[in-house]
Design a protein around this motif. Structure first.
Motif, PDB file in Angstrom:
ATOM      1  N   GLY A   1      13.320  -7.173  -6.730  1.00  0.00           N
ATOM      2  CA  GLY A   1      13.453  -5.799  -6.259  1.00  0.00           C
ATOM      3  C   GLY A   1      12.850  -4.782  -7.193  1.00  0.00           C
ATOM      4  O   GLY A   1      13.470  -3.766  -7.509  1.00  0.00           O
ATOM      5  N   LEU A   2      11.601  -5.039  -7.653  1.00  0.00           N
ATOM      6  CA  LEU A   2      10.952  -4.161  -8.630  1.00  0.00           C
ATOM      7  C   LEU A   2       9.506  -3.925  -8.219  1.00  0.00           C
ATOM      8  O   LEU A   2       8.782  -4.863  -7.872  1.00  0.00           O
ATOM      9  CB  LEU A   2      10.991  -4.793 -10.022  1.00  0.00           C
ATOM     10  N   CYS A   3       9.069  -2.660  -8.260  1.00  0.00           N
ATOM     11  CA  CYS A   3       7.671  -2.303  -8.013  1.00  0.00           C
ATOM     12  C   CYS A   3       6.964  -2.061  -9.341  1.00  0.00           C
ATOM     13  O   CYS A   3       7.459  -1.300 -10.179  1.00  0.00           O
ATOM     14  CB  CYS A   3       7.571  -1.043  -7.165  1.00  0.00           C
TER      15      CYS A   3
ATOM     16  N   ARG B   1      -1.679   6.120  -7.878  1.00  0.00           N
ATOM     17  CA  ARG B   1      -3.038   6.624  -7.984  1.00  0.00           C
ATOM     18  C   ARG B   1      -4.047   5.567  -7.559  1.00  0.00           C
ATOM     19  O   ARG B   1      -5.189   5.883  -7.209  1.00  0.00           O
ATOM     20  CB  ARG B   1      -3.324   7.118  -9.397  1.00  0.00           C
ATOM     21  N   PHE B   2      -3.647   4.287  -7.574  1.00  0.00           N
ATOM     22  CA  PHE B   2      -4.518   3.202  -7.136  1.00  0.00           C
ATOM     23  C   PHE B   2      -4.219   2.775  -5.696  1.00  0.00           C
ATOM     24  O   PHE B   2      -4.824   1.834  -5.200  1.00  0.00           O
ATOM     25  CB  PHE B   2      -4.360   2.005  -8.075  1.00  0.00           C
ATOM     26  N   HIS B   3      -3.251   3.429  -5.071  1.00  0.00           N
ATOM     27  CA  HIS B   3      -2.904   3.236  -3.653  1.00  0.00           C
ATOM     28  C   HIS B   3      -2.340   1.852  -3.332  1.00  0.00           C
ATOM     29  O   HIS B   3      -2.268   1.463  -2.173  1.00  0.00           O
ATOM     30  CB  HIS B   3      -4.123   3.510  -2.758  1.00  0.00           C
ATOM     31  N   ILE B   4      -1.925   1.119  -4.337  1.00  0.00           N
ATOM     32  CA  ILE B   4      -1.301  -0.177  -4.101  1.00  0.00           C
ATOM     33  C   ILE B   4      -0.428  -0.544  -5.297  1.00  0.00           C
ATOM     34  O   ILE B   4      -0.780  -0.239  -6.444  1.00  0.00           O
ATOM     35  CB  ILE B   4      -2.363  -1.281  -3.833  1.00  0.00           C
TER      36      ILE B   4
ATOM     37  N   SER C   1       0.843  -1.197   0.000  1.00  0.00           N
ATOM     38  CA  SER C   1       0.000   0.000   0.000  1.00  0.00           C
ATOM     39  C   SER C   1       0.878   1.247   0.000  1.00  0.00           C
ATOM     40  O   SER C   1       1.877   1.306   0.722  1.00  0.00           O
ATOM     41  CB  SER C   1      -0.915   0.008   1.231  1.00  0.00           C
ATOM     42  N   THR C   2       0.509   2.221  -0.803  1.00  0.00           N
ATOM     43  CA  THR C   2       1.311   3.448  -0.888  1.00  0.00           C
ATOM     44  C   THR C   2       0.491   4.594  -1.442  1.00  0.00           C
ATOM     45  O   THR C   2      -0.397   4.393  -2.291  1.00  0.00           O
ATOM     46  CB  THR C   2       2.547   3.248  -1.785  1.00  0.00           C
ATOM     47  N   GLU C   3       0.786   5.805  -0.999  1.00  0.00           N
ATOM     48  CA  GLU C   3       0.151   6.998  -1.538  1.00  0.00           C
ATOM     49  C   GLU C   3       0.807   7.438  -2.845  1.00  0.00           C
ATOM     50  O   GLU C   3       0.316   8.364  -3.502  1.00  0.00           O
ATOM     51  CB  GLU C   3       0.236   8.136  -0.515  1.00  0.00           C
TER      52      GLU C   3
ATOM     53  N   SER D   1       9.926   3.421   1.301  1.00  0.00           N
ATOM     54  CA  SER D   1       9.144   3.580   2.528  1.00  0.00           C
ATOM     55  C   SER D   1       9.463   4.953   3.112  1.00  0.00           C
ATOM     56  O   SER D   1      10.258   5.714   2.545  1.00  0.00           O
ATOM     57  CB  SER D   1       9.475   2.474   3.529  1.00  0.00           C
ATOM     58  N   LYS D   2       8.834   5.273   4.229  1.00  0.00           N
ATOM     59  CA  LYS D   2       9.107   6.538   4.904  1.00  0.00           C
ATOM     60  C   LYS D   2       9.670   6.266   6.293  1.00  0.00           C
ATOM     61  O   LYS D   2       9.152   5.441   7.039  1.00  0.00           O
ATOM     62  CB  LYS D   2       7.833   7.383   5.013  1.00  0.00           C
TER      63      LYS D   2
END
Length: 297
Positions: free
Chosen positions: A274-276, A144-147, A139-141, A184-185
């Protein structure tokens, strides 16, 4: 000076001798608005009542809408757009309209009224996606689809997708949005980890697209050539990159266009990870070029 400008904006001045902007017939204003962009029209509508009236005319806004805007409206419940003016319909369709279980979105560019589209990673077929040894959903901001789909490690890498939609006649560019490393943050700062990032410098990733009328496009790219990236000052690690697959032409707005697309690296002699994978974008080609040159915001 301020009083003079105000009087010209609202109508005649205090002596009643000179006409002001408010005296321009709405028909003349409508002719001018036909040649302006939606943001420009909305800005001028703030001047006075005559400008607001002309800026709300359906005859103006129907020209700003694509020919197939009803197809976009059909994706929404009828009560969302019934009895709406064309101006309000344009504003409604300028926001993302989800379809196919929310895994795909279509919207109008706010400046040009051109149709754009995005497909989520969840709307694509990804080899091994349900096996947590290979893939994770994150999950991430930043999406645009938040994932997004994050690849830990795999030998056979393949992502396939298809979209069917009555796109307006135009030239479109299809691109994949992907990210090397996991982000990540920490303490409010964005950080990237490349713990699992490997294998993308050995063989290129292959991108392909095809349409039902026989159009084909493909290209190959090394995702992780750190030495070359350093020399060119084009650091790909830790950044979202949109990889252009190719272009296709829609010449008939009345038929459904089917586009199939993929990216794959199925050489099983080595693993990669290691790829998003975030999404695929389908955007009018010259719209992308204008935004890169800063003509459109």
């Amino acid at each position: 000076m301020g009083a003079s400008l105000s009087s010209q904006t609202e109508g005649t001045n205090r002596t009643g001798m000179r006409p002001g902007l408010g005296d321009i017939p709405e028909g003349c204003l409508a002719c001018v608005f036909m040649n302006l962009t939606p943001p420009e029209i909305c800005n001028l509508a703030r001047l006075n009542r005559a400008f607001r009236g002309a800026a709300s005319s359906d005859s103006i806004w129907v020209k700003k809408l694509p020919t197939n805007y009803q197809d976009l409206l059909n994706l929404l419940p009828p009560e969302r757009y019934q009895n709406m003016s064309k101006k309000d319909i344009f504003a409604l369709l300028s926001r993302p309209v989800p379809f196919d279980d929310g895994y795909k979105e279509v919207w109008l560019d706010r400046v040009t009224g051109r149709v754009c589209m995005a497909i989520s990673a969840k709307g694509m077929a990804i080899t091994g996606i349900d096996d947590r040894r290979y893939w994770n959903r994150v999950s991430t901001e930043e999406s645009r689809f938040h994932i997004v789909a994050y690849l830990l490690q795999i030998w056979w890498f393949e992502v396939d997708g298809v979209v069917k939609f009555p796109l307006p006649a135009d030239v479109y560019t299809l691109s994949f949005r992907i990210h090397l490393g996991r982000f990540s943050k920490r303490l409010g700062r964005r950080v990237s980890s490349f713990e699992h990032t490997h294998g993308w410098d050995i063989k290129p990733l292959r991108f392909e697209l095809s349409t039902t009328d026989g159009q084909l496009a493909s290209c190959e790219c090394y995702l992780d050539d750190m030495e070359q990236d350093y020399e060119n000052r084009n650091h790909k690690r830790g950044c979202w990159i949109e990889y252009k697959v190719g272009e296709f032409i829609v010449s008939n707005s009345e038929t459904v266009t089917e586009v199939r697309f993929s990216m794959k690296q199925i050489d099983c002699t080595h693993s990669k990870g290691g790829l998003c994978v975030d999404s695929v974008f389908i955007i009018p080609t010259d719209l992308i070029d204008c935004k890169r040159r800063g003509i459109l915001k």
